[in-house]
Every structure is written in structure tokens, then in C-alpha cells.
Design an enzyme around this catalytic site. Structure first.
Site, short mmCIF file in Angstrom:
data_model
loop_
_atom_site.label_atom_id
_atom_site.label_comp_id
_atom_site.label_asym_id
_atom_site.label_seq_id
_atom_site.Cartn_x
_atom_site.Cartn_y
_atom_site.Cartn_z
N ASP A 1 0.86 -1.18 0.00
CA ASP A 1 0.00 0.00 0.00
C ASP A 1 0.90 1.24 0.00
O ASP A 1 1.98 1.21 0.57
CB ASP A 1 -0.89 0.00 1.26
CG ASP A 1 -2.14 0.85 1.10
OD1 ASP A 1 -3.25 0.28 1.08
OD2 ASP A 1 -2.01 2.09 1.00
N THR B 1 -15.86 7.95 -7.35
CA THR B 1 -16.72 8.53 -8.38
C THR B 1 -16.11 9.86 -8.80
O THR B 1 -15.66 10.64 -7.95
CB THR B 1 -18.14 8.76 -7.79
OG1 THR B 1 -18.61 7.50 -7.29
CG2 THR B 1 -19.10 9.27 -8.84
N CYS C 1 -20.00 0.56 -1.61
CA CYS C 1 -20.26 -0.05 -2.93
C CYS C 1 -21.58 0.30 -3.58
O CYS C 1 -21.62 0.61 -4.77
CB CYS C 1 -20.18 -1.56 -2.80
SG CYS C 1 -18.49 -2.14 -2.72
C1 UDX Z 1 -11.37 -0.58 -2.59
C2 UDX Z 1 -11.99 0.62 -3.26
O1 UDX Z 1 -12.16 1.66 -2.34
C3 UDX Z 1 -13.33 0.30 -3.82
O2 UDX Z 1 -13.75 1.37 -4.60
C4 UDX Z 1 -13.24 -0.88 -4.67
O3 UDX Z 1 -14.52 -1.20 -5.10
C5 UDX Z 1 -12.60 -2.01 -3.94
O4 UDX Z 1 -11.33 -1.63 -3.43
P1 UDX Z 1 -11.63 -0.95 -0.06
O5 UDX Z 1 -10.58 -1.99 0.11
O6 UDX Z 1 -12.85 -1.03 0.78
O7 UDX Z 1 -12.19 -0.94 -1.49
O8 UDX Z 1 -10.98 0.51 -0.03
P2 UDX Z 1 -9.91 1.15 0.92
O9 UDX Z 1 -10.07 0.60 2.29
O10 UDX Z 1 -9.97 2.61 0.67
O11 UDX Z 1 -8.52 0.56 0.37
C6 UDX Z 1 -7.85 0.96 -0.76
C7 UDX Z 1 -6.35 1.03 -0.44
O12 UDX Z 1 -5.60 1.23 -1.63
C8 UDX Z 1 -5.96 2.17 0.52
O13 UDX Z 1 -5.34 1.65 1.67
C9 UDX Z 1 -5.00 3.04 -0.31
O14 UDX Z 1 -3.98 3.64 0.46
C10 UDX Z 1 -4.47 2.03 -1.32
N1 UDX Z 1 -3.94 2.63 -2.55
C11 UDX Z 1 -4.68 3.51 -3.25
C12 UDX Z 1 -2.67 2.27 -3.00
O15 UDX Z 1 -1.97 1.49 -2.36
N2 UDX Z 1 -2.21 2.82 -4.16
C13 UDX Z 1 -2.92 3.74 -4.88
O16 UDX Z 1 -2.46 4.24 -5.91
C14 UDX Z 1 -4.21 4.09 -4.40
C1 UDX Z 2 -22.22 -4.96 -0.04
C2 UDX Z 2 -22.57 -6.33 -0.66
O1 UDX Z 2 -23.46 -7.01 0.23
C3 UDX Z 2 -21.31 -7.13 -0.90
O2 UDX Z 2 -21.63 -8.35 -1.54
C4 UDX Z 2 -20.37 -6.33 -1.76
O3 UDX Z 2 -19.15 -7.03 -1.97
C5 UDX Z 2 -20.08 -4.98 -1.14
O4 UDX Z 2 -21.31 -4.28 -0.88
P1 UDX Z 2 -21.56 -4.11 2.38
O5 UDX Z 2 -21.55 -2.75 1.77
O6 UDX Z 2 -20.42 -4.50 3.24
O7 UDX Z 2 -21.66 -5.20 1.23
O8 UDX Z 2 -22.87 -4.23 3.28
P2 UDX Z 2 -24.32 -4.85 3.17
O9 UDX Z 2 -24.48 -5.82 4.25
O10 UDX Z 2 -24.64 -5.28 1.80
O11 UDX Z 2 -25.23 -3.59 3.57
C6 UDX Z 2 -25.27 -2.43 2.76
C7 UDX Z 2 -26.23 -1.43 3.35
O12 UDX Z 2 -27.58 -1.84 3.21
C8 UDX Z 2 -26.03 -1.15 4.85
O13 UDX Z 2 -26.14 0.24 5.09
C9 UDX Z 2 -27.15 -1.92 5.49
O14 UDX Z 2 -27.52 -1.39 6.73
C10 UDX Z 2 -28.25 -1.74 4.46
N1 UDX Z 2 -29.28 -2.79 4.52
C11 UDX Z 2 -28.96 -4.09 4.31
C12 UDX Z 2 -30.60 -2.43 4.76
O15 UDX Z 2 -30.91 -1.25 4.94
N2 UDX Z 2 -31.57 -3.41 4.80
C13 UDX Z 2 -31.27 -4.73 4.57
O16 UDX Z 2 -32.19 -5.55 4.60
C14 UDX Z 2 -29.92 -5.08 4.33
#
Ligand code: UDX
Ligand code: UDX
Length: 480
Positions: A33, A90, A272
Site C-alpha cells: 500500500d 466517483t 459499494c
Molecule cells: C477498494 C476501493 O475503495 C473500492 O472502490 C473498490 O470497489 C474495492 O477496493 P476498499 O478496500 O474497501 O475498497 O478501499 P480502501 O479501504 O480505501 O482501500 C484501498 C487502499 O488502496 C488504501 O489503503 C490506499 O492507500 C491504497 N492505494 C490507493 C494504494 O496502495 N495505491 C494507490 O495508488 C491508491
Molecule cells: C455490499 C454487498 O453485500 C457485498 O456483496 C459487496 O461485496 C459490497 O457491498 P456491504 O456494503 O459490506 O456489502 O454491506 P451490506 O451488508 O450489503 O449492507 C449495505 C447497506 O444496506 C447497509 O447500510 C445496510 O444497513 C443496508 N441494509 C442491508 C438495509 O438497509 N436493509 C437490509 O435488509 C440489508
């Protein structure tokens, strides 16, 4: 020994690689990272993300076949398989602003791979990316290939936060998309062999690249759509006196529909859902499918409507003003069992209350004050950049206090908003809370976790999403 390197030590990269390392002791896994503090945290006793079971997995493999490092170039050069799970925010300006994904970080990862590689590589898309990203990445790599062969695979992540380790241990399916050439098929088999160490073969689905990329967006759009559907029903339930929990239960009993993801709430959050739907909408528009784009856009509109509706209920039932009133917010994370606040509905609800000049006192068992302040002062979409590249917060929001106890948050408050379904909020001493609040005392349950009848017996005026309204609330209708 097969070597895996993952670029991006976030919610996706960290847990996924830890589980691969645990299940494949013969594979060396290095997570890299650009963020020095993040890597330091992964190497410490205080992991950078809270996820049940994660610490245990990391402790079992760290230093054996699982490593965390900031030496990005070295580990990319050494690896056979490179996962990329960097941020895909985005876009906030230019073409596709507000909808399209900004692939800056992805592109720089691809260029770095091209720069430092000295042997053939399989490059795996792990971040959610818009359909056809693989093609763009492939072009960058092949135009800079220096004779090295690259195969691009799409292996979208379906884990949900809070259950990530279980989801990784027992996935419903693993999806691997690749080119339909012999080399592409060979790369698919190589990645399949990694997962086959613990995932039954019939759960590993192999497709072409575009199907894999689109399936991820489609799966998240379908899930979010269910929530928007039940939330749309919740408004109708309140208007008619039906109970959304009863409606969900009855509807979910139909085995064709199923009971999961039908809980009405103040709105969905998380990194997501919204982003993926916006991507989907943009792709539809780019492909000349405006009707399809409008259809999916509606899922987000209902989610925004639900958050607004909640704020309006709070304000209208408290005599149409919350100016100067203390409102306790219980829960800030986007769902329980995570400290993640990305796109949490609590941000919009708090901003709405602050817009009406409320004083907001927030308690969440896992979210820090610094994070809450950053979330409340950040612009839309800024969260999805590596933390050290996020624009600085201009100032702290003064009308907000963050406390470490639900009783402290609710002391002298006029109303309580429950915005995350943390289990501990179900078992609070509501009599004690009521005694210490201003009267009339209100509870607005955005997650339907408290028993409204019991709270009414204590003396609270209670609003629960999608449930029959108190006479008080019926007399003070909220206009969305
Ligand atoms: C990430 C993206 O945020 C999400 O949009 C995508 O769908 C799945 O991968 P997540 O792991 O949840 O999801 O994000 P985050 O916890 O922000 O981790 C991304 C990491 O990449 C950060 O730790 C950041 O420092 C690192 N990064 C980013 C690099 O190492 N190199 C880069 O050029 C940019
Ligand atoms: C989601 C997808 O489930 C996962 O497969 C994908 O890889 C990443 O996005 P996550 O964002 O971790 O996962 O959470 P999820 O459990 O899906 O909940 C998303 C949001 O929906 C939360 O804010 C949750 O509170 C809300 N939710 C979920 C509701 O409001 N009602 C429900 O019945 C279920």
C-alpha cells in the site's frame, strides 16, 4: 512457491489476502500500500479495520506467508499473480462527473506494474470497476510490455463488511472472468487453483471478462434495489397503518423472493452500493440506454428520499424546529459490526439536522471523533481517495459532539435518532435515558431495533420506520 502481491491494503485487500494466506500455506502473499500508517497498522496489534475474526487470521499467518509492506515496486516485480484493490472513486469533475469511476489509481497501479515487471504476470481486478476496465488496463500493460506477457482477470469481491471472514471462508460463489484465448484460460485455471484450496469447485464460476465485471455491478444493484423497494413500501405503510416488518415477512416467505435484504431502514450506505449503481447508470447512458439508466437511478433516488423523509419526521414532530435542541445520534457506522462510515446514511441525516441548527451528540461504539468530523465536513465522493490524498477538512463542525457512551449522548437531549443497528442499543436502560431527557422525549428508530410499545409505556414518543404512527406523529405530518 507461487507469489501473490495485492496492491491496496483496505477493507477488500486486507481480509481477502489474509484468508488466501491462511488457506494456502504454500503461497506467499504480500499486501502493499502507498499509505505508510496503514501498513504500519497491519503490522501492529491494532489492525486498521475492525472485522470479526480478522485478527485471528492475521495473527496465524503474519510473518509466515503473509506480509504487509510499502515496498510496492519490489513485491510487484516478484509476484506471479497481482491483485489490484485500490480506490475507484466517483469522478467529481469533467466527463461523467457524479457518475463515472475515476480510474486514476488503477491506471497508476497498471503503469507501475508495467514499469517494474521482469516476468509474466497475471493481473487480477479486485476493486469494483466499470465494465471494460480490464480492456483499458490490458492496453496500458501491452503497450508497455517489453516482451512480458500479461493476462488480465476479473475476480470481483462479494464480501460484506462485518461478515467478511465468514464470507471469504464460505463464499456463495467465486467469480473469475478472463479472456477466451488459451492463455486467458490458463490464467483462469491458475487463479482457480488458488481458491480451490478451500472453495468447492462447483462454487467457482468462470466467465468471460465482461460478464464478471458486470455481474459485480448487477449483484450490488439488485441488492440495493431490494432495500429501496422495501423502503418505498415503508412510506406507504406509514401512510396506511400497515407494518413494514409484517409486509416484509409475508413477502419474504415466498421462496421465489426470499427473506434476506428486506429490512426497512433509514437508507443503505457503504462504499459499494451507490457507487456501483452510479457506474451502472453511466455505462447505460454511454451505451445509448437511457431508459435502463433511469430505472437504476431510481434506486438511489428512493434511498435519498428515505434519508430526507427521516430528517423531516424528526423536525416536523418536534414542532417543526430542532434549532438549538440537543439530538442524540446512536450509531454512525453504515451498519453494525463495522467501524466503516463510507456513505453511511448517518452523514446525510446529521447534515440535515445540522441544517436545521440542531446540536448533535453522537455515540458509535466503533467510530472515532476524528472520522465523524471528517465525514461531516467532507464533500460528496471525497471519501474514496487514499486517506493522505483526501482534501483537508476545512473546520470541525462545532454543533457536533462525539461521546463514548449512549447515556452521555442522550443526557438532556430532546430526541434520539438510532441510525445503526448495533446490538447494544437494543438493551439500553431506556427508563434511565428517559428520566435524563427533556420532555416530551422522542425516539426515532431508523433501524427498527427497539420495541416501540415498551418505549411508549415509558413515556417516549416513538417513530419507527414503516410502522403505524403515534397519534402525535399523525398530527404533525412530514412533507418529504
Ligand atoms: C477498494 C476501493 O475503495 C473500492 O472502490 C473498490 O470497489 C474495492 O477496493 P476498499 O478496500 O474497501 O475498497 O478501499 P480502501 O479501504 O480505501 O482501500 C484501498 C487502499 O488502496 C488504501 O489503503 C490506499 O492507500 C491504497 N492505494 C490507493 C494504494 O496502495 N495505491 C494507490 O495508488 C491508491
Ligand atoms: C455490499 C454487498 O453485500 C457485498 O456483496 C459487496 O461485496 C459490497 O457491498 P456491504 O456494503 O459490506 O456489502 O454491506 P451490506 O451488508 O450489503 O449492507 C449495505 C447497506 O444496506 C447497509 O447500510 C445496510 O444497513 C443496508 N441494509 C442491508 C438495509 O438497509 N436493509 C437490509 O435488509 C440489508
Amino acid at each position: 512457491m507461487v507469489k501473490i502481491c495485492c496492491i491496496g491494503a483496505g477493507y477488500v485487500g486486507g481480509p481477502t489476502m489474509a484468508v488466501i494466506a491462511l488457506k494456502c500455506p504454500h503461497i506467499e502473499v504480500v499486501v502493499v500500500d502507498i499509505s505508510v500508517p496503514r501498513i504500519a497498522a497491519w503490522n501492529s496489534d491494532q489492525l486498521p479495520i475492525y472485522e470479526p475474526g480478522l485478527e485471528d487470521v492475521v495473527k496465524q499467518c503474519r510473518g509466515k506467508n503473509l506480509f504487509f509492506s510499502t515496498d510496492v515496486e519490489k513485491h510487484i516485480a516478484d509476484a506471479d499473480i497481482i491483485f489490484v484493490s485500490v480506490n475507484t472513486p466517483t469522478k467529481t469533475r469533467g466527463l461523467g462527473a457524479g457518475k463515472a469511476a475515476d480510474l486514476t489509481y488503477w491506471e497508476s497501479a497498471a503503469r507501475m506494474i508495467a514499469d517494474v515487471s521482469k516476468s509474466n504476470k497475471i493481473v487480477v481486478e479486485k476493486s469494483t470497476v466499470p465494465v471494460k476496465t480490464a480492456e483499458a488496463i490490458e492496453k496500458i500493460l501491452t503497450h508497455n510490455s517489453k516482451g512480458i506477457e500479461y493476462q488480465i482477470l476479473s475476480n470481483p469481491e462479494f464480501l460484506a463488511e462485518g461478515t467478511a471472514i465468514d464470507d471469504l471462508f464460505k463464499p456463495d460463489r467465486v467469480l473469475i472472468g478472463g479472456r477466451e484465448t488459451p492463455e486467458g484460460q490458463k490464467a483462469i485455471q491458475a487463479l482457480k487453483a488458488v481458491y480451490a484450496n478451500w472453495v468447492p469447485e462447483d462454487r467457482i464460476i468462470c466467465t468471460n471478462l465482461w460478464s464478471a465485471e458486470l455481474s459485480k455491478l448487477a449483484a450490488n444493484a439488485f441488492l440495493a434495489q431490494r432495500i429501496s423497494s422495501v423502503n418505498a413500501m415503508s412510506a406507504l405503510c406509514e401512510a396506511t397503518g400497515a407494518d413494514v416488518a409484517e409486509v416484509s415477512h409475508a413477502v419474504g416467505k415466498d421462496s421465489r423472493i426470499g427473506s434476506k435484504f428486506l429490512n426497512s431502514s433509514v437508507g443503505f450506505g457503504g462504499s459499494c452500493f451507490q457507487k456501483d449503481i452510479l457506474n451502472l447508470v453511466y455505462i447505460c447512458e454511454c451505451n445509448g440506454l437511457p431508459e435502463v439508466a433511469t430505472y437504476w437511478k431510481q434506486v438511489i433516488k428512493i434511498n435519498d428520499y428515505q434519508k430526507n423523509r427521516f430528517v423531516n419526521r424528526v423536525v416536523s414532530s418536534m414542532f417543526n424546529t430542532v434549532s438549538g435542541k440537543k439530538i442524540a445520534v446512536l450509531g454512525f457506522a453504515f451498519k453494525k459490526d463495522t467501524g466503516d462510515t463510507r456513505e453511511t446514511p448517518a452523514i446525510d441525516v446529521c447534515k440535515g439536522l445540522l441544517g436545521d441548527k440542531a446540536r448533535v451528540s453522537i455515540y458509535d461504539p466503533q467510530v472515532t471523533e476524528d472520522q465523524i468530523q471528517r465525514d461531516l465536513s467532507m464533500n460528496k465522493f471525497d471519501w474514496d481517495h487514499p486517506i493522505h490524498l483526501q482534501p483537508m477538512s476545512p473546520t470541525t463542525v462545532k454543533q457536533v459532539s462525539v461521546v463514548w457512551d449512549a447515556y452521555e449522548a442522550t443526557k438532556d437531549a430532546h430526541g434520539i435518532c438510532i441510525l445503526t443497528e448495533w446490538d447494544e442499543f437494543k438493551n439500553l436502560d431506556y427508563q434511565r435515558i428517559y428520566d435524563n431527557m427533556q420532555k416530551p422525549a422522542f425516539v426515532f428508530d431508523g433501524r427498527n431495533i427497539v420495541n416501540p410499545e415498551k418505549l411508549r409505556e415509558i413515556g417516549f414518543i416513538v417513530y419507527s420506520i414503516g410502522k403505524p404512527l403515534d397519534a402525535w406523529l399523525r398530527d404533525m405530518p412530514a412533507v418529504a
